[in-house]
Design a protein around this motif. Structure first.
Motif, short mmCIF file in Angstrom:
data_model
loop_
_atom_site.label_atom_id
_atom_site.label_comp_id
_atom_site.label_asym_id
_atom_site.label_seq_id
_atom_site.Cartn_x
_atom_site.Cartn_y
_atom_site.Cartn_z
N ARG A 20 0.86 -1.20 0.00
CA ARG A 20 0.00 0.00 0.00
C ARG A 20 0.89 1.24 0.00
O ARG A 20 2.12 1.15 0.03
CB ARG A 20 -0.90 0.00 1.24
N GLY A 23 4.92 2.56 -1.38
CA GLY A 23 5.49 1.35 -1.96
C GLY A 23 4.65 0.82 -3.11
O GLY A 23 5.17 0.39 -4.14
N THR A 42 3.95 -7.63 4.73
CA THR A 42 3.41 -8.74 5.53
C THR A 42 2.00 -9.15 5.08
O THR A 42 1.61 -10.29 5.26
CB THR A 42 3.35 -8.38 7.04
N LEU A 67 6.46 -11.31 4.02
CA LEU A 67 7.55 -11.44 4.99
C LEU A 67 7.54 -10.26 5.96
O LEU A 67 7.40 -9.10 5.54
CB LEU A 67 8.89 -11.46 4.21
N GLY A 95 8.22 0.86 5.99
CA GLY A 95 8.46 1.73 7.14
C GLY A 95 7.31 1.67 8.12
O GLY A 95 6.16 1.42 7.76
N VAL A 96 7.66 1.87 9.38
CA VAL A 96 6.67 1.90 10.45
C VAL A 96 6.79 3.27 11.09
O VAL A 96 7.88 3.68 11.47
CB VAL A 96 7.00 0.83 11.51
N LEU A 143 14.00 5.17 1.45
CA LEU A 143 13.00 6.14 1.88
C LEU A 143 13.46 6.80 3.17
O LEU A 143 13.61 6.16 4.20
CB LEU A 143 11.65 5.45 2.07
N SER A 144 13.70 8.10 3.04
CA SER A 144 14.01 8.90 4.21
C SER A 144 12.80 9.80 4.45
O SER A 144 11.67 9.44 4.07
CB SER A 144 15.30 9.69 3.94
N SER A 145 13.01 10.95 5.04
CA SER A 145 11.88 11.81 5.40
C SER A 145 12.44 13.17 5.78
O SER A 145 13.62 13.29 6.13
CB SER A 145 11.17 11.16 6.60
N TYR A 158 11.68 7.13 15.00
CA TYR A 158 11.36 7.14 13.56
C TYR A 158 12.30 8.09 12.83
O TYR A 158 12.93 7.73 11.82
CB TYR A 158 9.90 7.57 13.37
N LYS A 162 15.22 7.46 9.87
CA LYS A 162 15.19 8.14 8.56
C LYS A 162 16.50 8.89 8.32
O LYS A 162 16.94 9.07 7.18
CB LYS A 162 13.99 9.09 8.50
N ALA A 188 10.68 12.00 1.62
CA ALA A 188 9.26 12.27 1.38
C ALA A 188 8.80 13.26 2.44
O ALA A 188 9.28 13.26 3.57
CB ALA A 188 8.48 10.96 1.49
N THR A 191 2.68 12.82 3.00
CA THR A 191 2.10 12.23 1.78
C THR A 191 0.89 11.41 2.17
O THR A 191 0.93 10.65 3.15
CB THR A 191 3.15 11.30 1.10
N THR A 193 -1.18 8.64 2.57
CA THR A 193 -1.08 7.18 2.50
C THR A 193 -1.83 6.62 3.72
O THR A 193 -2.11 7.37 4.67
CB THR A 193 0.39 6.72 2.62
N PRO A 194 -2.09 5.31 3.74
CA PRO A 194 -2.70 4.73 4.95
C PRO A 194 -1.84 4.99 6.19
O PRO A 194 -2.36 5.22 7.28
CB PRO A 194 -2.77 3.24 4.62
N TRP A 196 0.14 7.58 6.80
CA TRP A 196 -0.05 8.99 7.19
C TRP A 196 -1.38 9.14 7.92
O TRP A 196 -1.46 9.72 9.00
CB TRP A 196 0.02 9.88 5.94
#
Ligand code: NAP
Length: 270
Positions: A20, A23, A42, A67, A95-96, A143-145, A158, A162, A188, A191, A193-194, A196
């Motif tokens: 999602r 990615g 996963t 995985l 990322g989490v 992916l950084s931030s 987090y 990053k 990023a 953005t 996304t689920p 966010w």
């Protein structure tokens, strides 16, 4: 564009966290450019549904590896599933994120976050870049931030993961760049996304939330051109301005206030 992109970064891209959000969009845009895909996350159901639609829409080959990237032994799962595939592009995207005071985040969760956000990318990069160097071509995106640039309150661990991703990407941009392998640290910004949405941000006219399509388009455009890239003109201007006019402590305090407005109020740290 499709030809030169797939010649440089094909024939296979491996994308983590592809079920999602950003990615899934990296997967879509790589498929659009003619790359076959290995997708890791996963959620098996979501991965399978991505696999079906990407195959249908773009006619590319898509393999999925369900995985948990926080596991110790990720390579023994990934290696047999990718043996014989020429991975020309690696996107370390999984990322989490969770916004809350430092002491409210259990240590177990922080360690899992460190493993998924940074350790997995280190392991995969060490494994797949060797062959890219031998082939004298390839690409790797970490992916950084924006949170990598300054200490960012309410997401300390987090932001630190990053920052790790940014520095390893910029360093490998130089080291692997000499062998024809392009490396990019992609910062990023906010953005849609689920991930966010899960942090329940409040509407804020000062924060411009990008869509995944625009963000990923910027990342793929920047790959091969520079060591790192901040998504979005507003974000680039913001960080440029902060760097020019604010002290480090001033910038950290300003960011903390904006986190409080966007995600607060926060209860006490303990
Ligand atoms: N959205 C933003 O505003 C923003 C800003 C800056 C940076 N970023 C970075 O961009 C990347 C993608 O973020 P996003 O917003 O698209 O997040 P998201 O919507 O939460 O998606 C995260 C992806 O990572 C996967 N993932 C999470 N834990 C995993 C695990 N243990 N093993 C394997 N895969 C796992 C998830 O898949 P499963 O749940 O199926 O495992 C999902 O595909 C992250 O690295 C994030 O830090 C995002």
């Amino acid at each position: 564009m499709t030809d030169s992109f797939s010649t440089k970064y094909g024939p296979w891209a491996l994308i983590t966290g592809a079920s999602r959000g950003l990615g899934a969009e990296f997967a879509r845009q790589c498929a659009e450019r003619g790359l076959n895909l290995v997708l890791i996350a996963t959620n098996t159901e979501l991965l399978k549904s991505q696999q079906k639609s990407l195959k249908n829409d773009y006619g590319v080959d898509v393999k999925v590896i369900p995985l948990d990237l926080s596991r110790e032994d990720i390579l023994p799962v990934i290696t047999p599933a990718t043996n014989g595939l020429e991975i020309g592009l690696l996107v370390n995207n999984a990322g989490v994120s969770k916004v809350h005071p430092f002491l409210q985040q259990p240590l177990d969760f922080s360690l899992k976050q460190l493993h998924v956000n940074s350790r997995a990318g280190l392991i995969l990069t060490h494994h797949f870049s060797r062959k890219m160097v031998e082939r004298r071509r390839g690409g790797i995106i970490f992916l950084s931030s924006g949170s990598a640039m300054y200490g960012t309150a309410y997401c300390a661990n987090y932001a630190a993961t990053k920052a790790y991703n940014l520095i390893i990407a910029e360093t490998l941009w130089y080291e692997l760049g000499g062998y024809g392998v392009d490396v990019l640290g992609f910062m990023a910004g906010s953005t849609k996304t689920p991930g966010w949405d899960a942090n329940n941000p409040k509407p804020n006219r000062l924060v411009k939330v990008m869509d995944t399509k625009a963000a990923v388009t910027e990342a793929l455009k920047a790959l091969g051109k520079k060591p790192s890239h901040i998504a979005g003109t507003t974000n680039r201007l913001g960080y440029f301005f902060m760097g020019k006019v604010m002290s480090r402590s001033g910038a950290i305090r300003t960011l903390a206030k904006s986190m409080e407005k966007l995600f607060g109020p926060f209860t006490e740290n303990t």
